[in-house]
Design an enzyme around this catalytic site. Structure first.
Site, PDB file in Angstrom:
ATOM      1  N   PHE A 149      -1.390  16.720   3.484  1.00  8.52           N
ATOM      2  CA  PHE A 149      -1.921  15.952   2.335  1.00  8.52           C
ATOM      3  C   PHE A 149      -0.671  15.830   1.132  1.00  8.52           C
ATOM      4  CE2 PHE A 149      -3.685  14.724  -1.759  1.00  8.52           C
ATOM      5  CZ  PHE A 149      -4.384  13.788  -1.593  1.00  8.52           C
ATOM      6  N   GLU A 154       0.776  -1.133   0.058  1.00  3.47           N
ATOM      7  CA  GLU A 154       0.043   0.017   0.115  1.00  3.47           C
ATOM      8  C   GLU A 154       1.137   1.400  -0.043  1.00  3.47           C
ATOM      9  OE1 GLU A 154      -2.516   1.655  -0.660  1.00  3.47           O
ATOM     10  OE2 GLU A 154      -3.861   1.682   0.934  1.00  3.47           O
TER      11      GLU A 154
HETATM   12  P1  IMP Z   1      -7.348   5.738   4.770  1.00  3.30           P
HETATM   13  O1  IMP Z   1      -8.580   5.002   4.458  1.00  3.30           O
HETATM   14  O2  IMP Z   1      -7.964   7.262   5.447  1.00  3.30           O
HETATM   15  O3  IMP Z   1      -6.246   5.094   5.599  1.00  3.30           O
HETATM   16  O4  IMP Z   1      -6.760   6.191   3.313  1.00  3.30           O
HETATM   17  C1  IMP Z   1      -5.977   5.439   2.508  1.00  3.30           C
HETATM   18  C2  IMP Z   1      -6.115   5.754   1.207  1.00  3.30           C
HETATM   19  O5  IMP Z   1      -6.259   7.263   1.022  1.00  3.30           O
HETATM   20  C3  IMP Z   1      -4.602   5.711   0.450  1.00  3.30           C
HETATM   21  O6  IMP Z   1      -4.668   4.649   0.319  1.00  3.30           O
HETATM   22  C4  IMP Z   1      -4.441   6.771  -0.245  1.00  3.30           C
HETATM   23  O7  IMP Z   1      -5.031   6.506  -1.569  1.00  3.30           O
HETATM   24  C5  IMP Z   1      -5.380   7.971   0.221  1.00  3.30           C
HETATM   25  N1  IMP Z   1      -4.691   8.807   0.868  1.00  3.30           N
HETATM   26  C6  IMP Z   1      -4.458   9.096   2.344  1.00  3.30           C
HETATM   27  N2  IMP Z   1      -3.871  10.090   2.544  1.00  3.30           N
HETATM   28  C7  IMP Z   1      -3.306  10.529   1.403  1.00  3.30           C
HETATM   29  C8  IMP Z   1      -2.366  11.521   0.825  1.00  3.30           C
HETATM   30  O8  IMP Z   1      -1.651  12.409   1.800  1.00  3.30           O
HETATM   31  N3  IMP Z   1      -2.139  11.901  -0.362  1.00  3.30           N
HETATM   32  C9  IMP Z   1      -2.753  11.035  -1.060  1.00  3.30           C
HETATM   33  N4  IMP Z   1      -3.649   9.966  -1.074  1.00  3.30           N
HETATM   34  C10 IMP Z   1      -3.816   9.872   0.345  1.00  3.30           C
HETATM   35 MG    MG Z   2      -4.296   4.136  -2.161  1.00  2.29          MG
END
Ligand code: IMP
Ligand code: MG
Length: 178
Positions: free
Chosen positions: A150, A97
């Site tokens: 981000f 991931e």
């Molecule tokens: P989660 O479900 O909040 O853990 O988010 C996971 C997914 O969100 C990751 O696999 C990314 O695709 C996206 N994501 C989370 N943070 C970022 C970031 O800082 N930049 C780009 N994509 C992000």
């Molecule tokens: Mg992702």
């Protein structure tokens, strides 16, 4: 680069760490073959670099999952946009991931893959935004812990762009539309 407010991880820094992770994974698995499951599309750059440093036999498979919408925050509502090609039953699966943020996406995926009866299921993430975690996820391999900003580059996107840079950076605010 003009669009970058700040480069967080340079190409050399990433490559060095990816090599270390590959060596660590190789030591842990020994001769056991590994089914690398890449989460599309963000994990793609990481998978291709990481796999070069893994010694035991590996296979690749890909799963596409998407949170609804294009927001910079995870909604936790995910769906499979492309499923794995092969069965993972009895296989040693390592999820690859790009970043774990809230953990909601991965929790969904782990539950889903568990039901398919792999011999083992581990997680390798390049980036870990630990302070934003909403659900506890057992992460086995982490490249870098990163601050709650981000990020884009090296697989990570904003509205599908910037995945192709070999480094990870913070976009200048004027490049965000929401
Ligand atoms: P989660 O479900 O909040 O853990 O988010 C996971 C997914 O969100 C990751 O696999 C990314 O695709 C996206 N994501 C989370 N943070 C970022 C970031 O800082 N930049 C780009 N994509 C992000
Ligand atoms: Mg992702």
């Amino acid at each position: 680069m003009e669009i970058a407010k700040r480069i967080l991880l340079s190409e050399a820094t990433i490559q060095q760490r990816v090599q270390e992770l590959g060596q660590e994974i190789s030591r842990d698995y020994g001769d056991t073959s590994i089914c690398l499951v890449c989460i599309l599309k963000g994990g793609l750059m990481f998978l291709t670099d990481l796999a070069k440093h893994i010694v035991p036999p590996v296979t690749f498979d890909f799963i596409g999952i998407s949170s609804y919408g294009h927001a910079t925050q995870s909604s936790g509502v995910v769906r499979i946009t492309k499923d794995l090609e092969d069965s993972i039953e009895g296989k040693h699966v390592l999820i690859v991931e790009d970043i774990i943020d809230s953990g909601l996406t991965l929790r969904y995926l782990i539950n889903n893959l568990h039901d398919r009866r792999p011999a083992s299921l581990r997680i390798c993430t390049l980036l870990d935004k630990r302070e934003n975690r909403k659900v506890d996820i057992p992460v086995d391999y982490v490249g870098f812990s990163v601050p709650n900003e981000f990020l884009v580059g090296y697989g990570l996107d904003y509205k599908e762009y910037y995945r192709n840079t070999p480094f990870v950076f913070v976009l200048k605010p004027e490049y965000y539309e929401d």
